[in-house]
Design a protein around this motif. Structure first.
Motif, mmCIF file in Angstrom:
data_model
loop_
_atom_site.group_PDB
_atom_site.id
_atom_site.type_symbol
_atom_site.label_atom_id
_atom_site.label_comp_id
_atom_site.label_asym_id
_atom_site.label_seq_id
_atom_site.Cartn_x
_atom_site.Cartn_y
_atom_site.Cartn_z
ATOM 1 N N CYS A 325 -0.445 15.405 1.260
ATOM 2 C CA CYS A 325 0.359 16.370 0.514
ATOM 3 C C CYS A 325 0.910 17.394 1.484
ATOM 4 C CB CYS A 325 -0.443 17.056 -0.597
ATOM 5 S SG CYS A 325 -1.640 18.271 0.005
ATOM 6 N N TYR A 334 2.405 23.262 -3.864
ATOM 7 C CA TYR A 334 2.575 21.827 -3.661
ATOM 8 C C TYR A 334 4.062 21.493 -3.616
ATOM 9 C CZ TYR A 334 -2.334 20.553 -4.293
ATOM 10 O OH TYR A 334 -3.672 20.387 -4.131
ATOM 11 N N ASP A 335 4.509 20.976 -2.462
ATOM 12 C CA ASP A 335 5.900 20.561 -2.301
ATOM 13 C C ASP A 335 6.027 19.036 -2.339
ATOM 14 O OD1 ASP A 335 8.712 21.177 -1.610
ATOM 15 O OD2 ASP A 335 8.222 20.140 0.252
ATOM 16 N N PHE A 336 4.971 18.342 -1.971
ATOM 17 C CA PHE A 336 5.000 16.871 -1.926
ATOM 18 C C PHE A 336 3.567 16.356 -2.039
ATOM 19 C CE2 PHE A 336 4.187 13.142 0.738
ATOM 20 C CZ PHE A 336 5.043 12.218 0.177
ATOM 21 N N VAL A 337 3.367 15.335 -2.872
ATOM 22 C CA VAL A 337 2.087 14.621 -2.922
ATOM 23 C C VAL A 337 2.400 13.131 -2.981
ATOM 24 C CG1 VAL A 337 0.833 16.491 -4.060
ATOM 25 C CG2 VAL A 337 1.953 14.773 -5.445
ATOM 26 N N GLN A 342 -2.021 12.029 -5.787
ATOM 27 C CA GLN A 342 -1.856 12.293 -7.216
ATOM 28 C C GLN A 342 -2.880 11.510 -8.039
ATOM 29 O OE1 GLN A 342 0.599 14.513 -8.916
ATOM 30 N NE2 GLN A 342 -1.167 14.137 -10.220
ATOM 31 N N VAL A 351 2.832 19.220 -8.173
ATOM 32 C CA VAL A 351 4.066 19.626 -7.493
ATOM 33 C C VAL A 351 4.678 20.834 -8.198
ATOM 34 C CG1 VAL A 351 6.393 18.933 -6.849
ATOM 35 C CG2 VAL A 351 4.515 17.311 -6.636
#
Length: 449
Positions: A325, A334-337, A342, A351
């Motif tokens: 992440c 959270y910008d990306f997972v 997830q 996110v």
């Protein structure tokens, strides 16, 4: 005699022509033209100029250009400077791109309409060479300019996506590489260079792999890879590779074909990890005694299942074989997972939320403090078999052990966020604990003594 006759016929022919209405001709010219007096008074304009300026001709004639077509002061200043250049030099002046907004008539909704222009001013001189008029030729390039801006924004977004992709690819704590459709390698990430001690140019050479692959594993590896290439199917294999210090290490690799819309292979994407310690652990479990064979098999199968889960991915990022992440900003939003991350928190929104809002149970476990230290100092943190208490969507708790890395990244030389890479090692820790209990129990299954 012949010349006299020709001249007479010419005079008669010219005299019989209909006089030209030059004003009507000017109005009908296929272009946007505005005729100004030297002081900027509007004298006349073409029909196309009337249409593009959204102002009837009668309401502009006899007025100063800036009264007839008001706009922002800076736009008027640049336009007036071009007029002055023509008045001073008596030469045409082509302006750079100019934003000159126009007032929209009330019947068209009113307000101001943003416009961009390419404008050229031409001097019209009288017989004595004095400036009589300034002919303004404005070309409305609003749509072209907006298209250019949109293309620039799209390119910027593409560049940003590429930089982000490169960062994630270079930071993954696993061995990542790609092959061309025919199977020849064309990229290896830094983890390969660190493991082998080879340069990138060496790794894309076939003879290098003959040299660093264990002789007992080489033939099977080549045959299995050729079969996967021929069938165009996913490839998974375990083999030994010589590390930069000369020691052979067991690797688990998995290579997936990427297909286009017609089903043709466009590239192969591979990932691998060092499983030497895990294999040694499994071997010890298998050798403990016959009574523990089932436990050993379960531990190995658990390990293999975890490794397959960790290594399997359909793309380099969303399906990476690690929990990945990106936390952005000092509040660790959270910008990306990726898919695996997830899945650990299935049913929970991540996110877009700060970490303490998305996973409040981590706040009391020291995770936030670790992240703040990495963000402020830039020192990467490596966690080994860290126990964590987590929650399911229904509020029930579950525990696990995780190896993870917190690595700060920057943009424009400023700290921007933290990349998290983690592996779930719960099964391996539990297996080791079981092995330790067996060793403590002694060969009879009872404590010594």
């Amino acid at each position: 005699m012949l010349n006299s006759t020709f001249r007479a016929e010419t005079v008669i022919t010219m005299a019989s022509l209909t006089p030209v209405d030059y004003q009507s001709l000017f109005h009908a010219l296929p272009g946007s033209y505005l005729l100004l007096a030297p002081d900027g008074t509007v004298v006349d304009n073409s029909d196309q100029h009337v249409a593009v300026s959204m102002l009837p001709r009668a309401q502009s004639q006899g007025r100063n250009i800036f009264d007839a077509y008001p706009s922002a002061p800076e736009s008027q200043r640049d336009l007036d400077a071009s007029h002055e250049q023509v008045r001073r030099t008596l030469r045409p002046d082509a302006m750079p791109l100019l934003r000159y907004d126009l007032e929209r008539p009330a019947e068209q909704g009113g307000g101001t309409e943003e416009r961009y222009w390419q404008i050229t001013h031409h001097p019209i001189l009288d017989a004595q060479g004095q400036l009589q008029y300034i002919l303004q030729m404005p070309q409305d390039v609003t749509e072209q300019h907006r298209a250019t801006l949109q293309a620039a924004e799209a390119q910027k977004a593409l560049d940003e996506a590429r930089l982000r992709t490169d960062f994630i690819l270079e930071s993954l704590p696993v061995l990542v590489w790609t092959n061309r459709p025919d199977g020849t390698p064309d990229y290896f990430n830094p983890r390969w260079l660190e493991l082998t001690g080879k340069k990138h140019e060496e790794l894309i050479t076939e003879s290098t792999w003959d040299d660093i692959t264990h002789p007992d594993d080489r033939a099977n590896l080549v045959q299995a890879w050729q079969d996967a290439l021929r069938k165009g199917q996913l490839f998974q294999h375990e083999y030994r590779l010589r590390r930069h210090d000369g020691q052979y290490r067991w690797l688990l690799i998995r290579v997936s074909p990427r297909l286009d819309a017609e089903g043709r292979i466009t590239m192969w994407v591979g990932a691998g990890s060092d499983i030497t310690e895990q294999r040694q652990m499994v071997q010890e479990l298998l050798q403990a005694n016959e009574q523990q064979a089932i436990l050993s098999d379960q531990a190995y199968q658990t390990y293999r299942q975890a490794e397959v889960q960790r290594e399997t991915y359909e793309s380099l990022f969303m399906q990476a074989p690690a929990l990945i992440c990106i936390l952005r900003g000092p509040d660790f939003r959270y910008d990306f997972v990726n898919t695996r991350y997830q899945d650990l928190f299935r049913g929970r929104q991540l996110v877009g939320l700060p970490l303490v809002d998305a996973l409040p149970e981590l706040q009391s476990q020291g995770i936030v403090e670790l992240l703040e230290n990495v963000y402020s100092t830039g020192e990467t943190f490596y966690g080994n078999e860290v126990p964590l208490q987590l929650q399911r969507p229904d509020g029930t708790a579950f525990s696990g052990f995780y190896n993870f890395t917190y690595q700060r990244f920057s943009e424009a030389n400023q700290p921007t966020g933290i990349m998290v890479s983690a592996f779930d090692v719960t099964a391996l820790v539990q297996a080791r604990h079981a092995l330790e209990r067996l060793r403590d129990a002694g060969p009879t299954g009872f404590p010594p003594g």
